[in-house]
Design a protein around this motif. Structure first.
Motif, PDB file in Angstrom:
ATOM      1  N   GLY A  90      -3.574  10.528   2.890  1.00 35.71           N
ATOM      2  CA  GLY A  90      -4.408  10.282   4.051  1.00 35.71           C
ATOM      3  C   GLY A  90      -4.542  11.523   4.910  1.00 35.71           C
ATOM      4  N   LEU A  91      -5.653  11.545   5.629  1.00 36.44           N
ATOM      5  CA  LEU A  91      -5.973  12.676   6.489  1.00 36.44           C
ATOM      6  C   LEU A  91      -6.060  12.183   7.917  1.00 36.44           C
ATOM      7  CD1 LEU A  91      -8.837  13.913   4.199  1.00 36.44           C
ATOM      8  CD2 LEU A  91      -6.581  14.978   4.415  1.00 36.44           C
ATOM      9  N   LEU A  92      -5.853  13.088   8.822  1.00 32.61           N
ATOM     10  CA  LEU A  92      -6.007  12.693  10.217  1.00 32.61           C
ATOM     11  C   LEU A  92      -7.244  13.336  10.821  1.00 32.61           C
ATOM     12  CD1 LEU A  92      -4.154  10.829  12.101  1.00 32.61           C
ATOM     13  CD2 LEU A  92      -4.239  12.912  13.514  1.00 32.61           C
ATOM     14  N   LEU A  93      -8.032  12.486  11.450  1.00 32.22           N
ATOM     15  CA  LEU A  93      -9.313  12.900  12.009  1.00 32.22           C
ATOM     16  C   LEU A  93      -9.260  12.657  13.513  1.00 32.22           C
ATOM     17  CD1 LEU A  93     -11.990  13.677  10.456  1.00 32.22           C
ATOM     18  CD2 LEU A  93     -12.685  11.295  10.779  1.00 32.22           C
ATOM     19  N   GLU A  94      -9.619  13.691  14.293  1.00 30.71           N
ATOM     20  CA  GLU A  94      -9.733  13.485  15.734  1.00 30.71           C
ATOM     21  C   GLU A  94     -11.166  13.031  16.031  1.00 30.71           C
ATOM     22  OE1 GLU A  94      -7.130  13.786  17.633  1.00 30.71           O
ATOM     23  OE2 GLU A  94      -5.772  14.837  16.261  1.00 30.71           O
ATOM     24  N   VAL A  95     -11.472  12.715  17.290  1.00 28.74           N
ATOM     25  CA  VAL A  95     -12.819  12.289  17.663  1.00 28.74           C
ATOM     26  C   VAL A  95     -13.842  13.362  17.297  1.00 28.74           C
ATOM     27  CG1 VAL A  95     -14.337  11.702  19.606  1.00 28.74           C
ATOM     28  CG2 VAL A  95     -12.054  10.705  19.471  1.00 28.74           C
ATOM     29  N   ALA A  96     -13.445  14.613  17.500  1.00 33.57           N
ATOM     30  CA  ALA A  96     -14.354  15.710  17.147  1.00 33.57           C
ATOM     31  C   ALA A  96     -14.644  15.696  15.652  1.00 33.57           C
ATOM     32  CB  ALA A  96     -13.751  17.056  17.557  1.00 33.57           C
ATOM     33  N   GLY A  97     -13.616  15.342  14.870  1.00 35.00           N
ATOM     34  CA  GLY A  97     -13.803  15.250  13.423  1.00 35.00           C
ATOM     35  C   GLY A  97     -14.752  14.124  13.058  1.00 35.00           C
ATOM     36  N   LEU A  98     -14.661  13.024  13.791  1.00 36.05           N
ATOM     37  CA  LEU A  98     -15.584  11.907  13.546  1.00 36.05           C
ATOM     38  C   LEU A  98     -17.019  12.337  13.856  1.00 36.05           C
ATOM     39  CD1 LEU A  98     -15.944   8.933  12.787  1.00 36.05           C
ATOM     40  CD2 LEU A  98     -15.561   8.358  15.193  1.00 36.05           C
ATOM     41  N   GLU A  99     -17.143  13.085  14.945  1.00 33.96           N
ATOM     42  CA  GLU A  99     -18.467  13.610  15.296  1.00 33.96           C
ATOM     43  C   GLU A  99     -19.005  14.481  14.157  1.00 33.96           C
ATOM     44  OE1 GLU A  99     -21.144  12.870  17.304  1.00 33.96           O
ATOM     45  OE2 GLU A  99     -19.982  13.306  19.123  1.00 33.96           O
ATOM     46  N   ALA A 100     -18.117  15.297  13.604  1.00 39.93           N
ATOM     47  CA  ALA A 100     -18.518  16.178  12.496  1.00 39.93           C
ATOM     48  C   ALA A 100     -18.902  15.359  11.275  1.00 39.93           C
ATOM     49  CB  ALA A 100     -17.381  17.142  12.160  1.00 39.93           C
ATOM     50  N   LEU A 101     -18.193  14.254  11.092  1.00 36.19           N
ATOM     51  CA  LEU A 101     -18.500  13.376   9.959  1.00 36.19           C
ATOM     52  C   LEU A 101     -19.910  12.794  10.087  1.00 36.19           C
ATOM     53  CD1 LEU A 101     -17.513  11.775   7.447  1.00 36.19           C
ATOM     54  CD2 LEU A 101     -16.642  10.052   9.034  1.00 36.19           C
ATOM     55  N   LEU A 102     -20.243  12.338  11.300  1.00 33.45           N
ATOM     56  CA  LEU A 102     -21.591  11.799  11.521  1.00 33.45           C
ATOM     57  C   LEU A 102     -22.641  12.881  11.283  1.00 33.45           C
ATOM     58  CD1 LEU A 102     -21.142   9.504  14.692  1.00 33.45           C
ATOM     59  CD2 LEU A 102     -20.760   8.978  12.274  1.00 33.45           C
ATOM     60  N   ALA A 103     -22.329  14.067  11.762  1.00 28.92           N
ATOM     61  CA  ALA A 103     -23.272  15.184  11.583  1.00 28.92           C
ATOM     62  C   ALA A 103     -23.448  15.509  10.108  1.00 28.92           C
ATOM     63  CB  ALA A 103     -22.778  16.409  12.357  1.00 28.92           C
ATOM     64  N   ALA A 104     -22.339  15.485   9.362  1.00 32.15           N
ATOM     65  CA  ALA A 104     -22.423  15.792   7.924  1.00 32.15           C
ATOM     66  C   ALA A 104     -23.271  14.746   7.210  1.00 32.15           C
ATOM     67  CB  ALA A 104     -21.017  15.838   7.327  1.00 32.15           C
ATOM     68  N   LEU A 105     -23.085  13.487   7.582  1.00 34.32           N
ATOM     69  CA  LEU A 105     -23.891  12.424   6.966  1.00 34.32           C
ATOM     70  C   LEU A 105     -25.372  12.660   7.242  1.00 34.32           C
ATOM     71  CD1 LEU A 105     -21.678   9.302   7.760  1.00 34.32           C
ATOM     72  CD2 LEU A 105     -22.416  10.025   5.477  1.00 34.32           C
ATOM     73  N   ARG A 106     -25.664  13.023   8.477  1.00 31.60           N
ATOM     74  CA  ARG A 106     -27.059  13.257   8.848  1.00 31.60           C
ATOM     75  C   ARG A 106     -27.614  14.448   8.069  1.00 31.60           C
ATOM     76  NH1 ARG A 106     -26.340  13.236  13.933  1.00 31.60           N
ATOM     77  NH2 ARG A 106     -26.603  11.010  14.321  1.00 31.60           N
ATOM     78  N   ARG A 107     -26.760  15.462   7.919  1.00 30.28           N
ATOM     79  CA  ARG A 107     -27.155  16.658   7.179  1.00 30.28           C
ATOM     80  C   ARG A 107     -27.499  16.311   5.723  1.00 30.28           C
ATOM     81  NH1 ARG A 107     -22.950  19.396   9.138  1.00 30.28           N
ATOM     82  NH2 ARG A 107     -21.740  19.268   7.221  1.00 30.28           N
ATOM     83  N   HIS A 108     -26.804  15.317   5.185  1.00 34.81           N
ATOM     84  CA  HIS A 108     -27.054  14.908   3.796  1.00 34.81           C
ATOM     85  C   HIS A 108     -28.198  13.912   3.679  1.00 34.81           C
ATOM     86  CE1 HIS A 108     -23.845  16.950   1.574  1.00 34.81           C
ATOM     87  NE2 HIS A 108     -23.160  16.868   2.698  1.00 34.81           N
ATOM     88  N   GLY A 109     -28.880  13.723   4.778  1.00 35.84           N
ATOM     89  CA  GLY A 109     -30.082  12.894   4.715  1.00 35.84           C
ATOM     90  C   GLY A 109     -29.879  11.433   5.040  1.00 35.84           C
ATOM     91  N   TYR A 110     -28.685  11.065   5.462  1.00 38.44           N
ATOM     92  CA  TYR A 110     -28.439   9.658   5.790  1.00 38.44           C
ATOM     93  C   TYR A 110     -28.891   9.327   7.210  1.00 38.44           C
ATOM     94  CZ  TYR A 110     -25.576   9.144   1.617  1.00 38.44           C
ATOM     95  OH  TYR A 110     -25.147   9.079   0.325  1.00 38.44           O
ATOM     96  N   GLY A 111     -29.578   8.224   7.353  1.00 35.29           N
ATOM     97  CA  GLY A 111     -29.755   7.636   8.667  1.00 35.29           C
ATOM     98  C   GLY A 111     -28.445   6.956   9.031  1.00 35.29           C
ATOM     99  N   LEU A 112     -28.133   6.908  10.322  1.00 36.04           N
ATOM    100  CA  LEU A 112     -26.850   6.336  10.734  1.00 36.04           C
ATOM    101  C   LEU A 112     -27.061   5.035  11.491  1.00 36.04           C
ATOM    102  CD1 LEU A 112     -25.003   9.516  12.126  1.00 36.04           C
ATOM    103  CD2 LEU A 112     -24.879   8.541   9.831  1.00 36.04           C
ATOM    104  N   VAL A 113     -26.328   4.003  11.106  1.00 34.98           N
ATOM    105  CA  VAL A 113     -26.272   2.803  11.933  1.00 34.98           C
ATOM    106  C   VAL A 113     -24.811   2.443  12.153  1.00 34.98           C
ATOM    107  CG1 VAL A 113     -28.521   1.781  11.420  1.00 34.98           C
ATOM    108  CG2 VAL A 113     -26.598   1.363   9.889  1.00 34.98           C
ATOM    109  N   GLY A 114     -24.564   1.917  13.341  1.00 32.60           N
ATOM    110  CA  GLY A 114     -23.195   1.565  13.690  1.00 32.60           C
ATOM    111  C   GLY A 114     -23.176   0.724  14.941  1.00 32.60           C
TER     112      GLY A 114
END
Lengths: 290, 381, 155
Positions: free
Chosen positions: B10-34
């Protein structure tokens, strides 16, 4: 849940290869035949020829802009170039279809559903019991049985209609009556003064019909109450319930088991039916509002 | 940067990391819903950034009752399920199936292009992953598959969030569908609340998830952090407000067609269909055919339907299920009993939405128990 | 036809199937062989009901007459069926007309004679009553179905 997820992903891959079952195909109306005051037959030409069908199956017919209805196929399985549907005009879509003329188009999806298990009857007698418009889905089975007459024992058609004017397919009935290898009995609930045939419900014909109960396949279609009594009459004669098959009607929107409307207990009438071995649906016949 | 895998450290993700995750998803062409707070509830909607998540919100739920309340921390996923399920993104409430137009004395049918835009679902609870698996079986697993659902399903990326905050109407633990998801996700988070903002234990479930995790700043989780996450999920399992024995319910409902309980529940049931609309597995739909005034173009639209509507079972001449008793019986019997025969799984995942959002507070777990408790009534076998 | 022949033919008819030989013999003593041409009435409403028929060939329509509608057929009775049970119950009068739709051959059983025999031999009376009850019940069930008007278009 992990096993089910694996299965589900396999299902995703499988599904990718199946065509869109909701897409309708416009077919040209070749003929419109008036059967009775409220019933008519559409003879349709599928583009590129028919895919064929099995007796007892149904199509979803679409009237442009108005809607779609499930209609059993009433044509000859030996003549697959045309799709024949006999329709009772009882709602807005079917009334619109009643006004169609040759050259018009009707959308067709299908064929869907299970069929009459005529192959099970090789070497045995077959009793066909139809009530009202219920003769329409049985007509392809009768035509198939007659076209392969040598494979079967005695053949009996018992048909009940409301009045003499409501009798479907009188030309067929006349022709079949003229044959010596099929017993045709037609009865009406309400006779007109000129009616020379039997009067009374169709189930009364079962008692005297010429067949061997121990070696008979029973095919029954009509209103559900009539089916219940027809099955009871066959059982009284000694036909095992395992040899009785019935065709049922329920609300259908998708015809492929995806929309949920046609459920009766665990079965989807569109996908697991409309033709069922009676024993499969018997548990639900005595229950209300299932 | 480190990568992990399911069941790994397992890895540990801070809030900033979560933000980066959303950005990476968007970069890969994903629309985001949550999840977002809207109209006094947590609903699923388009997500811009972490700031859109319901930070510091939670909820109180009971039969027929839902309200948002403040938490005393800034947890991002510290709430129970709201009225929306992810079903709306895979099996939308309304979908145009095709158009038709008059042509050459007849008409031609123009298929709708299946929606192929990749979508990332952020914050999917384990019970909802189970619901997704159920819908896969229903809409893809039979002899005919739903092409629209298939297209949406194949373009999906799932970021799950293991449940650390069950509500009073939840019962996934008794159905084995939560609070921890063993699989079915690309990435999974476990939220670890902190006074200065939450951290997340991150697991990967697929190669796509692993690839994405590699683009996100994170570090290996410590033993203490992993234990903290695990115990939060374990505590959730013991904090469910409801329970349902699926095998007992299946057995009882399969033979309870004439139970007197149906009349009793029908006196309370409004037949409003709320339970079917909030249910993440209810799949019944109808189609509407429309045309323009000139009769030149037509369309077919699929819409969610409900078995609680009296027209649902209409055949020529009338409806099969006219009484509310018969319609409630159909819903619960299908969900808990006949679904097994149809799809090899229970139709309920224990999300509890039907209990919370029933205006009469009718409780599926209570009704199933009541029917199981009575042997009265002849039934089909 | 001799009494022995009646006995043999009666015993083979579905209505009398399985009946004790001495009962069949008793019944055979009350039988006459009858024939009706197409259009003939077997009986008319209001007439004394002094017999019942065992139809052997042809079709009989049971009907009533309404001033503005003419003859209304209620049901038809075919070879193999029995026709008429008003002879069993007071006031022993027919409630409907029965008309031959085709040439009809039947046995007529004398009801006055049979009523006497049944009074004297309760076992025969029970046997006959049981068989008629079965016929009446199945006709009633059929009539109930007819009343449901199952094939009618719903509004």
């Amino acid at each position: 849940m992990s096993a089910s997820l694996e299965e589900a992903s396999a299902a995703v891959a499988d599904a990718a290869r199946s065509p869109d079952p909701m897409r309708t195909t416009p077919c040209r109306v070749r003929r419109v035949l008036r059967e009775t005051a409220d019933t008519f037959t559409l003879v349709l030409e599928p583009p590129g020829g028919s895919l064929g069908f099995a007796p007892g199956q149904f199509d979803m017919l679409y009237a442009f802009g108005a809607g779609e209805v499930p209609i059993s196929i009433s044509g000859d399985p030996g003549v697959p170039e045309v799709l024949v549907h006999t329709i009772r005009a009882v709602g807005s879509v079917t009334r619109m279809m009643q006004r169609l003329r040759p050259g018009d188009r009707v959308g067709v999806r299908g064929p869907f559903g299970t069929s009459w298990p005529v192959d099970l009857a090789h070497g045995h007698d077959v009793v066909v019991i139809a009530g009202g418009i219920g003769l329409a889905p049985l007509r392809p089975a009768l035509l198939h049985l007659l076209a392969h007459r040598g494979l079967y024992g005695r053949l009996v058609l018992l048909y009940g209609a409301r009045t003499p004017k409501d009798i479907l397919f009188p030309r067929d009935l006349r022709e079949w009556r003229g044959r010596f290898d099929v017993a045709v009995e037609v009865t009406v609930d309400r006779a007109s003064p000129d009616w020379q045939g039997a009067v009374g419900v169709v189930t009364r014909l079962v008692d005297r019909a010429p067949f061997d109960p121990g070696s008979t396949l029973g095919l029954v279609c009509g209103p559900e109450v009539m089916i219940r009594f027809a099955v009871a009459a066959l059982e009284r004669r000694g036909v095992p319930s395992s040899e009785i098959h019935v065709s049922l009607e329920r609300n259908m929107k998708c015809a492929v088991g995806l929309c949920g409307h046609c459920q009766m207990g665990p079965v989807f009438v569109c996908r697991d039916g409309p033709v069922f071995p009676y024993e499969r649906v018997r548990p639900f016949f005595g229950l209300r509002e299932v | 940067m480190t990568t992990g895998s399911t069941g790994g450290d397992g890895l540990l993700l801070e809030v900033a990391g979560l933000e980066a995750l959303l950005a990476a998803l968007r970069r890969h062409g994903y629309g985001l819903v949550g999840p977002r707070v809207r109209d006094g509830a947590v609903v699923y909607d388009t997500l811009g950034s972490v700031a859109d998540l319901p930070a510091g919100w939670t909820d109180e739920q009971e039969a027929g009752r839902y309200r948002l309340v403040r938490r005393n921390d800034a947890a991002l996923f510290g709430f129970g399920l709201g009225p929306h399920s992810w079903k709306r993104f895979l099996f939308p409430p309304s979908t145009v199936l095709w158009h038709a137009r008059r042509a050459d004395g007849g008409f031609e049918v123009v298929a709708e292009t299946p929606p192929a835009a990749p979508l990332a679902l952020v914050g999917v609870r384990p019970c909802e992953l189970a619901a997704l698996a159920v819908q896969d079986r229903v809409l893809l697993g039979g002899p005919w598959a739903d092409p629209d659902y298939r297209a949406r399903r194949e373009a999906l990326f799932v970021v799950a969030v293991h449940c650390t905050r069950p509500g009073a109407t939840c019962f996934c633990a008794s159905l084995g569908t939560g609070p921890r998801a063993p699989s079915g996700f690309d990435l999974a988070l476990t939220e670890i609340p902190r006074p200065d903002g939450p951290a997340f234990l991150l697991e990967t479930g697929t190669a796509a998830g692993e690839a994405l995790a590699a683009e996100v700043p994170c570090r290996p989780a410590s033993d203490a952090e992993r234990r903290e996450a695990e115990s939060a999920v374990a505590a959730a399992a013991g904090a469910m407000g409801r329970a349902l024995d699926p095998q007992a319910a299946r057995g009882a409902l399969g033979t309870a067609w004439e139970s007197p309980r149906w009349e009793a529940v029908a006196r309370r049931c409004l037949a409003c269909g709320n339970c079917t609309l909030v249910c993440p597995t209810c799949f019944c739909s109808t189609v509407e055919d429309t045309s323009d005034l000139a009769g030149e173009t037509a369309a077919r639209t699929r819409r969610w339907d409900t078995c609680f509507g009296v027209g649902f079972s209409y055949v020529h001449g009338g409806s099969v299920r006219t009484s509310v008793a018969a319609r409630y019986r159909q819903w619960i019997t299908h969900k808990l009993a006949t679904w097994h025969e149809q799809f090899g799984t229970c139709g309920c995942v224990g999300c509890g939405r039907c209990i919370t959002w029933c205006p009469a507070g009718i409780d599926i777990t209570e009704e199933a128990r009541a029917v199981a408790g009575r042997s009265a009534g002849r039934g089909a076998s | 036809m001799s009494v022995e022949t009646f006995e043999k033919i009666l015993a083979e008819h579905p209505f009398f199937e399985g009946m004790r030989a001495e009962h069949v013999a008793t019944l055979a003593g009350c039988v006459s062989n009858v024939k009706f041409d197409q259009g003939d009435y077997l009986f008319r409403e209001g007439q004394p009901a002094d017999r019942f028929y065992v139809v052997r060939f042809g079709r009989v329509t049971v009907e009533t007459f309404a001033p503005t509608r003419g003859s209304i057929a209620i049901e038809t009775v075919d070879a193999g069926d029995v026709l008429g049970w008003s002879w069993l119950f007071p006031p022993y009068k027919w409630h409907f007309d029965a008309r031959a739709m085709t040439l009809v051959r039947a046995f007529a059983l004398d009801g006055v004679c049979l009523r006497g025999k049944c009074e004297r031999d309760p076992a025969l009376g029970y046997e006959l009553m049981r068989r008629f009850a079965q016929v009446i019940v199945s006709r009633l069930e059929a009539t109930q179905l007819q009343l449901l008007d199952l094939y009618v278009s719903q509004p």
